[in-house]
Design an enzyme around this catalytic site. Structure first.
Site, PDB file in Angstrom:
ATOM      1  N   GLU A   1     -37.873  41.392   9.670  1.00  0.00           N
ATOM      2  CA  GLU A   1     -38.945  41.236   8.688  1.00  0.00           C
ATOM      3  C   GLU A   1     -38.968  42.376   7.682  1.00  0.00           C
ATOM      4  O   GLU A   1     -38.682  43.513   8.022  1.00  0.00           O
ATOM      5  CB  GLU A   1     -40.308  41.260   9.406  1.00  0.00           C
TER       6      GLU A   1
ATOM      7  N   CYS B   1     -41.737  47.641   3.041  1.00  0.00           N
ATOM      8  CA  CYS B   1     -41.779  48.107   4.426  1.00  0.00           C
ATOM      9  C   CYS B   1     -40.589  47.486   5.148  1.00  0.00           C
ATOM     10  O   CYS B   1     -40.489  46.262   5.255  1.00  0.00           O
ATOM     11  CB  CYS B   1     -43.097  47.662   5.059  1.00  0.00           C
TER      12      CYS B   1
ATOM     13  N   CYS C   1     -37.445  46.226  19.527  1.00  0.00           N
ATOM     14  CA  CYS C   1     -37.776  47.636  19.745  1.00  0.00           C
ATOM     15  C   CYS C   1     -37.892  47.876  21.242  1.00  0.00           C
ATOM     16  O   CYS C   1     -38.311  46.995  21.981  1.00  0.00           O
ATOM     17  CB  CYS C   1     -39.112  47.944  19.064  1.00  0.00           C
TER      18      CYS C   1
ATOM     19  N   CYS D   1     -44.823  50.028  22.924  1.00  0.00           N
ATOM     20  CA  CYS D   1     -46.239  50.292  22.618  1.00  0.00           C
ATOM     21  C   CYS D   1     -47.091  49.071  22.986  1.00  0.00           C
ATOM     22  O   CYS D   1     -46.743  47.932  22.653  1.00  0.00           O
ATOM     23  CB  CYS D   1     -46.424  50.640  21.143  1.00  0.00           C
TER      24      CYS D   1
ATOM     25  N   CYS E   1     -48.344  46.522  20.154  1.00  0.00           N
ATOM     26  CA  CYS E   1     -47.416  46.147  19.082  1.00  0.00           C
ATOM     27  C   CYS E   1     -46.657  44.866  19.411  1.00  0.00           C
ATOM     28  O   CYS E   1     -46.226  44.662  20.549  1.00  0.00           O
ATOM     29  CB  CYS E   1     -46.439  47.294  18.836  1.00  0.00           C
TER      30      CYS E   1
ATOM     31  N   CYS F   1     -46.192  44.302  11.622  1.00  0.00           N
ATOM     32  CA  CYS F   1     -45.214  44.510  12.685  1.00  0.00           C
ATOM     33  C   CYS F   1     -44.802  43.387  13.612  1.00  0.00           C
ATOM     34  O   CYS F   1     -45.439  43.138  14.635  1.00  0.00           O
ATOM     35  CB  CYS F   1     -45.727  45.630  13.583  1.00  0.00           C
TER      36      CYS F   1
HETATM   37  N1  SAH Z   1     -41.532  52.694  15.567  1.00  0.00           N
HETATM   38  C1  SAH Z   1     -42.168  53.327  14.455  1.00  0.00           C
HETATM   39  C2  SAH Z   1     -42.313  52.472  13.219  1.00  0.00           C
HETATM   40  C3  SAH Z   1     -42.714  51.027  13.353  1.00  0.00           C
HETATM   41  S1  SAH Z   1     -44.364  50.583  13.616  1.00  0.00           S
HETATM   42  C4  SAH Z   1     -43.490  53.900  14.882  1.00  0.00           C
HETATM   43  O1  SAH Z   1     -43.886  53.718  16.017  1.00  0.00           O
HETATM   44  O2  SAH Z   1     -44.119  54.570  14.073  1.00  0.00           O
HETATM   45  C5  SAH Z   1     -45.293  50.997  12.199  1.00  0.00           C
HETATM   46  C6  SAH Z   1     -46.736  51.384  12.520  1.00  0.00           C
HETATM   47  O3  SAH Z   1     -47.550  50.246  12.876  1.00  0.00           O
HETATM   48  C7  SAH Z   1     -46.841  52.341  13.691  1.00  0.00           C
HETATM   49  O4  SAH Z   1     -47.785  53.322  13.383  1.00  0.00           O
HETATM   50  C8  SAH Z   1     -47.324  51.432  14.791  1.00  0.00           C
HETATM   51  O5  SAH Z   1     -47.899  52.148  15.847  1.00  0.00           O
HETATM   52  C9  SAH Z   1     -48.282  50.540  14.043  1.00  0.00           C
HETATM   53  N2  SAH Z   1     -48.664  49.313  14.733  1.00  0.00           N
HETATM   54  C10 SAH Z   1     -47.944  48.562  15.589  1.00  0.00           C
HETATM   55  N3  SAH Z   1     -48.655  47.504  16.020  1.00  0.00           N
HETATM   56  C11 SAH Z   1     -49.869  47.581  15.414  1.00  0.00           C
HETATM   57  C12 SAH Z   1     -51.048  46.780  15.451  1.00  0.00           C
HETATM   58  N4  SAH Z   1     -51.123  45.702  16.214  1.00  0.00           N
HETATM   59  N5  SAH Z   1     -52.092  47.163  14.691  1.00  0.00           N
HETATM   60  C13 SAH Z   1     -52.019  48.283  13.914  1.00  0.00           C
HETATM   61  N6  SAH Z   1     -50.948  49.066  13.839  1.00  0.00           N
HETATM   62  C14 SAH Z   1     -49.874  48.738  14.585  1.00  0.00           C
END
Ligand code: SAH
Length: 352
Positions: free
Chosen positions: A91, A104, A111, A115, A118, A332
């Site tokens: 994406e 972006c 990944c 998290c 995510c 994301c």
């Molecule tokens: N792996 C990297 C970059 C990708 S995620 C990182 O962890 O920073 C980009 C951002 O979106 C990160 O800050 C991540 O924690 C956040 N993110 C992921 N899922 C999310 C969600 N459901 N709501 C808000 N932010 C989210």
């Protein structure tokens, strides 16, 4: 095996041409065609036919295909799902801000950071993206949308520091004066905190912004939300951030997704304020995007206001990220997930 010509830097292209017994100045011409989005050697009209043939024999070129394109009715945000040469999909989102159009980009297919909130991590890591594939996300998003891209955030699917070499090479390519020429100060790299790579990144002395996805200021909460915190810890993360700041002079930005009842209490705000202040870091609050497979909910606006007030009273530089493209699954991994699920539900059942 044919080489991926788009991932090569101009000096490497020169060496390749020399090995093919061709003049070095052709490198500049080829680089220029490639970085203007030409993906067919036959179209490189200032190259002699014999050279075009040699290039075809030795190198691959691929043009990513638009699998899905969704345009937000609310704010014009465009979400692309690109099909890569091997059938995988990633994406890319184009957002229109006053300060310029921002893309972006994803850095991996899937990944492995896990998290808890995510969508990108649900199916695990499939593979890292090549430098050329990340570059094409920027280039073809610009070409397809007709929007001139001035800013890049590495905040799509994947963990950029888990694909370090390819991401560094992508940065060199996209920043190159004879390529897209996007300035490092217009690029942000976001990480879940793979601190063992922070010094390597600082050594490159790039002028980009390092965004750290903090999401919690204490180990108990952070380790629950982010497996990457386990075995590393917030204290070591803060030390790594400090070293980065001292080495590069670039302020760190903390990303903080506000999750109802999990990381949005007064206690969290006070701890976060302390950490941000000691690093002169900027805090970017993000209302959590609800992901279907996850149980978390965004914080209430009352809790967010109280949280912001504590940070501001402590003199922390804080912003709340505007939600763009909320009608096009713009956060994301959500579009890729959705398509995967749809494909699964339309696939005929097979007896195993
Ligand atoms: N792996 C990297 C970059 C990708 S995620 C990182 O962890 O920073 C980009 C951002 O979106 C990160 O800050 C991540 O924690 C956040 N993110 C992921 N899922 C999310 C969600 N459901 N709501 C808000 N932010 C989210």
């Amino acid at each position: 095996m044919k080489k991926d010509i788009l991932s090569l830097l101009p000096n490497e292209l020169e060496e390749e041409l020399q090995a093919l017994h061709e003049p070095r100045f052709r490198a500049k011409q080829i680089f220029s065609w490639l970085h203007r989005g030409i993906r067919d050697f036959e179209l490189m009209s200032n190259l002699p036919k014999a050279l075009r043939e040699k290039l075809k024999e030795n190198y691959v070129l691929y043009q990513p295909k638009v699998l899905r394109k969704q345009v937000s009715q609310l704010d014009g945000t465009i979400k692309y799902l690109w099909e890569l040469a091997d059938g995988n999909a990633v994406e890319t989102v184009v957002m229109q801000y006053k300060h310029g159009n921002t893309v972006c980009v994803s850095s991996q297919v899937g990944c492995r950071q896990g998290c808890a909130f995510c969508a990108s991590t649900i199916g695990g890591l499939v593979r890292c993206l090549e430098p050329s594939e990340i570059l094409d996300e920027v280039l073809f998003s610009q070409m397809d949308s007709g929007l001139s891209i001035s800013n890049i955030v590495l905040m799509g699917i994947g963990e950029p520091l888990d694909n370090f070499d390819n991401v560094m090479r992508f940065l060199e390519l996209v920043n190159h004066p004879e390529g897209m020429n996007i300035g490092m100060r217009h690029i942000s790299l976001s990480t879940c905190g793979l601190i063992e790579r922070f010094d390597d990144l600082a050594d490159r002395d790039l002028q980009l912004t390092l965004s750290v996805s903090l999401h919690a200021p204490d180990d108990e909460t952070r380790s629950k939300l982010m497996p990457a915190n386990r075995g590393r810890g917030v204290e070591k993360l803060m030390d790594a951030c400090r070293r980065y700041y001292e080495k590069t002079g670039r302020r760190i930005s903390f990303e903080y997704a506000m999750i109802d009842g999990i990381n949005d209490t007064e206690h969290h705000a006070r701890l976060l304020a302390k950490e941000a202040k000691s690093l002169a870091a900027h805090v970017n609050l993000i209302p959590l995007n609800h992901v279907e497979e996850r149980q978390f909910r965004p914080s209430t606006s009352g809790h967010m206001k109280a949280f912001i007030k504590i940070l501001e009273d402590q003199g922390v530089n804080v912003t709340v990220r505007r939600r763009l493209g909320s009608d096009v699954d713009a956060s994301c991994g959500q579009l890729r997930r959705k398509i995967q699920k749809q494909q699964r539900s339309t696939e005929p059942e097979t007896a195993e």
